[in-house]
Write a protein that holds these residues in place. Sequence first.
Motif, short mmCIF file in Angstrom:
data_model
loop_
_atom_site.label_atom_id
_atom_site.label_comp_id
_atom_site.label_asym_id
_atom_site.label_seq_id
_atom_site.Cartn_x
_atom_site.Cartn_y
_atom_site.Cartn_z
N VAL A 1 0.79 -1.29 -0.05
CA VAL A 1 0.17 -0.06 0.02
C VAL A 1 0.73 1.36 0.21
O VAL A 1 0.50 2.18 -0.69
N GLU A 2 1.94 1.14 0.64
CA GLU A 2 2.71 2.55 0.75
C GLU A 2 3.37 2.66 -0.77
O GLU A 2 3.44 3.98 -1.28
N HIS A 3 3.95 1.77 -1.01
CA HIS A 3 4.81 1.79 -2.55
C HIS A 3 3.74 2.18 -3.67
O HIS A 3 3.85 3.06 -4.51
N ASP A 4 2.82 1.06 -3.65
CA ASP A 4 1.80 1.23 -4.98
C ASP A 4 1.01 2.46 -4.96
O ASP A 4 0.44 2.96 -5.78
N GLY A 5 0.75 2.67 -3.43
CA GLY A 5 -0.39 3.79 -3.29
C GLY A 5 0.54 5.10 -3.92
O GLY A 5 0.05 6.08 -4.51
N HIS A 6 1.78 5.36 -3.75
CA HIS A 6 2.83 6.41 -4.04
C HIS A 6 2.51 6.62 -5.44
O HIS A 6 2.42 7.56 -6.17
N ASP A 7 2.89 5.41 -5.98
CA ASP A 7 2.99 5.12 -7.58
C ASP A 7 1.78 5.56 -8.02
O ASP A 7 1.64 6.46 -9.02
N ALA A 8 0.53 5.18 -7.82
CA ALA A 8 -0.80 5.33 -8.33
C ALA A 8 -1.05 6.84 -8.13
O ALA A 8 -1.67 7.52 -9.06
N LEU A 9 -1.01 7.24 -6.81
CA LEU A 9 -1.47 8.85 -6.65
C LEU A 9 -0.59 9.69 -7.53
O LEU A 9 -0.87 10.62 -8.09
N GLY A 10 0.89 9.27 -7.54
CA GLY A 10 1.81 10.26 -8.20
C GLY A 10 1.55 10.12 -9.66
O GLY A 10 1.55 11.25 -10.50
N ARG A 11 1.24 9.02 -10.23
CA ARG A 11 0.65 8.72 -11.70
C ARG A 11 -0.49 9.70 -11.97
O ARG A 11 -0.56 10.48 -13.10
N LEU A 12 -1.44 9.80 -11.05
CA LEU A 12 -2.51 10.34 -11.15
C LEU A 12 -2.24 12.15 -11.35
O LEU A 12 -2.72 12.66 -12.22
N LEU A 13 -1.50 12.63 -10.34
CA LEU A 13 -1.06 13.82 -10.19
C LEU A 13 -0.27 14.34 -11.67
O LEU A 13 -0.12 15.51 -11.79
N ILE A 14 0.62 13.41 -12.15
CA ILE A 14 1.59 13.66 -13.31
C ILE A 14 0.31 13.39 -14.66
O ILE A 14 0.65 14.67 -15.36
N VAL A 15 -0.41 12.55 -14.75
CA VAL A 15 -1.17 12.38 -16.13
C VAL A 15 -2.11 13.29 -15.92
O VAL A 15 -2.67 13.79 -17.02
N TYR A 16 -2.71 13.73 -14.90
CA TYR A 16 -3.98 14.41 -14.89
C TYR A 16 -3.37 15.72 -13.93
O TYR A 16 -3.87 15.65 -12.83
N PRO A 17 -2.50 16.48 -14.36
CA PRO A 17 -2.02 17.74 -13.39
C PRO A 17 -3.26 18.48 -12.86
O PRO A 17 -2.79 18.96 -11.66
N TRP A 18 -4.41 18.47 -13.43
CA TRP A 18 -5.34 19.62 -12.60
C TRP A 18 -5.92 18.93 -11.30
O TRP A 18 -6.18 19.53 -10.71
N THR A 19 -5.50 17.74 -11.18
CA THR A 19 -6.16 17.05 -9.95
C THR A 19 -5.02 17.62 -8.99
O THR A 19 -5.42 17.49 -7.58
N GLN A 20 -4.15 18.31 -8.98
CA GLN A 20 -3.10 18.64 -8.16
C GLN A 20 -3.82 19.85 -7.19
O GLN A 20 -3.59 20.09 -5.97
N ARG A 21 -4.91 20.60 -7.80
CA ARG A 21 -5.47 21.38 -7.32
C ARG A 21 -6.26 21.02 -5.63
O ARG A 21 -6.56 21.93 -4.85
N TYR A 22 -6.39 19.71 -5.68
CA TYR A 22 -6.88 19.28 -4.51
C TYR A 22 -6.03 18.98 -3.41
O TYR A 22 -6.26 18.62 -2.23
#
Length: 147
Positions: free
Chosen positions: A21-42
């Motif tokens: 959960v720590e590694h894969d969660g970081h990977d998944a959330l990081g990818r979300l923030l990079i691929v969909y940068p507008w999600t960074q506003r949250y």
Amino acid sequence: MVHWTAEEKAAITSVWQKVNVEHDGHDALGRLLIVYPWTQRYFSNFGNLSNSAAVAGNAKVQAHGKKVLSAVGNAISHIDSVKSSLQQLSKIHATELFVDPENFKRFGGVLVIVLGAKLGTAFTPKVQAAWEKFIAVLVDGLSQGYN
């Protein structure tokens, strides 16, 4: 109510046992923030998210990714009642955090990519189908507070 076959439940839980959960969660959330940068506003209080390296090295992204995947794990442990298990979390995202529910779909898609990359050929089309179904149920559960 969703009907789960024994094969689907087994596919979801067997994959989940391999998740860090720590590694894969970081990977998944990081990818979300990079691929969909507008999600960074949250995540304006997370500090520097200006590029891939900043996101990858951000401790708050790592901690929140772990938190998100822990919630996914909780939903898996309540697979026969996912929607009710997510009721409070959905309400918080809808009424306090004001997260666009489309982002739940985006995160789910990114999570499937992370799992597929992690498992390689073990992430068969049948396993992916079970996970896609689970993600749809998860998104529905997280979106209920918006109604």
